[in-house]
Write an enzyme that holds these catalytic residues in place. Sequence first.
Site, PDB file in Angstrom:
ATOM      1  N   ASP A   1       0.851  -1.176   0.000  1.00 17.46           N
ATOM      2  CA  ASP A   1       0.000   0.000   0.000  1.00 17.46           C
ATOM      3  C   ASP A   1       0.894   1.236   0.000  1.00 17.46           C
ATOM      4  O   ASP A   1       1.814   1.341   0.806  1.00 17.46           O
ATOM      5  CB  ASP A   1      -0.893   0.029   1.249  1.00 17.46           C
ATOM      6  CG  ASP A   1      -2.018  -0.993   1.154  1.00 17.46           C
ATOM      7  OD1 ASP A   1      -2.180  -1.592   0.078  1.00 17.46           O
ATOM      8  OD2 ASP A   1      -2.728  -1.187   2.154  1.00 17.46           O
TER       9      ASP A   1
ATOM     10  N   ASP B   1     -14.078  -6.787  -3.764  1.00 18.90           N
ATOM     11  CA  ASP B   1     -14.159  -6.975  -2.312  1.00 18.90           C
ATOM     12  C   ASP B   1     -15.606  -7.356  -2.033  1.00 18.90           C
ATOM     13  O   ASP B   1     -16.520  -6.614  -2.377  1.00 18.90           O
ATOM     14  CB  ASP B   1     -13.850  -5.670  -1.567  1.00 18.90           C
ATOM     15  CG  ASP B   1     -12.446  -5.144  -1.854  1.00 18.90           C
ATOM     16  OD1 ASP B   1     -11.576  -5.954  -2.202  1.00 18.90           O
ATOM     17  OD2 ASP B   1     -12.242  -3.916  -1.738  1.00 18.90           O
TER      18      ASP B   1
END
Lengths: 251, 266
Positions: free
Chosen positions: A11, A130
């Site tokens: 990230d 997701d």
Amino acid sequence: MVAKRIIPCLDVKDGRTVKGVNFVGLRDVGDAVQLGARYAAEGADELVYLDISASVEGRKTFCELVSRVAAEINIPFTVGGGISTVDDAARLLDAGADKISVNTAAINNPGLIDAIAAKYGSQFVVIAIDARVVDGRWMATTHGGRTATDRELFSWAKEAADRGAGELLFTSMDHDGTRDGYPCETYAALADVLPIPIIASGGAGCVQDIADVLTVGKADAALAASIFHSGEIPIPRLKQELNKLNIPVRL
Amino acid sequence: MIAIVDYGAGNIRSVLNALRRSLDSLALARDDNSLISTEAARPSGEPFGMRSPTGRAQIFSPEEIVLTADTAVLRAADKVILPGVGEASTAMKALSDCGLAEFIPTLTQPVLGICIGAQLMCRSSEEGGARCMGIFSTDVRRFDAAAGEKIPHMGWNSLFAPAPLPSRPTGETPVSSCPGAGEAPMSSRAQSRDLSSPLFKGLPEGTYVYFVHSFYPELCPDTIAVSHHGVDFSAALAKDNFFACQFHPEKSGAVGETILRNFLSL
């Protein structure tokens, strides 16, 4: 036989990795290029860089980072986060990304998948979904699981593949962060109906979890962040152990 | 000088980046005095001349990698690389439009085709019904979905030395006769033999490289490495001064850099 892939995910915010990193020997643990190079040298099969910057400046910095990654790292890498137009994808391709992943923007505008795939090929487009179980059905979410949608996982994944996505990155929001393993039956059911490779993400707590999703779950690749960043499961050890379990990996 | 054939066939940035890394490591490995060391102006727009991550200045000059479609420059180059992504018949047309389809087979220095570049060096491709350059005596077929493998063939797969081809009538499906076609997991196979081509110097059988493709060159006498994805196919080919990789050495980690260094050292 194609080897099962192990993919660390980094990230990135404003050009730097943000998750806790517990590596010794890195001059700067926040440096996303250096960390990626470290993973590549350790045997990672691919890398994923996710831009979690919210600002315009952050996006620009990310694009510059992608150029540096492409110059320094000798394995394929995917970039994602905030890609909502063909131009966004084009900029990252020009910077040297091998693939891009789309998530929220594709749910809001499914034609984005067709447009990017038509221009740059299916191998360039990863659909990231997701999802979590709502009333017994797997439903896609956006914004890191905070926003519900009316998209059912299996039909959305099939539609995305039909539209030209070349890979599926599926994260169970019910398992992500739990370290309790992956929903292997769901992954296996997806593998049975999708013609494209599947990357499992979210939930790994130990080597056996990853082994399970690559065998019982029929996933083609496993993506993880914290178990690698913490140094808890080093990639060389993970791959040696998978190899001992007769799972084909690149050693 | 290393020439990359510029015929508008897709993204050459990763090939450029990988060549630069390979040149860096070659330069570090060799006697510095044997290398050219000029601080030439770098061509605008392309990062040919970036510094190595070690902070050491590049010993090769930036202008030693040239992107060109000029036949005189290609003829004069020490090494020629034919990259390519996209669709074969479109790429072949682009090569013909540049006047290079007849020219490239006449080159005499080491030439390396990568991915679509490799396919264009075969006789023909099923993709768009392309008639190709015919350097290698084989044709390019589409993977058969009925074989049960995912298409495109994407990811890391292993290389094996070709077995002698059994004699067979032309046009028949190649017989799976090489190591790598059996049922045993690749990882459990003995990996003692080296792949014999100078392109693979130092690399044993079973070495993994990175593939992304839906079409493959069939096995033939020019095959120097075999891989298996539902069917055995030519992962690499060589004939005289011509070399070709169906896989992407520029994305194949340390192994890929070894292959590129081997090529640059031919």
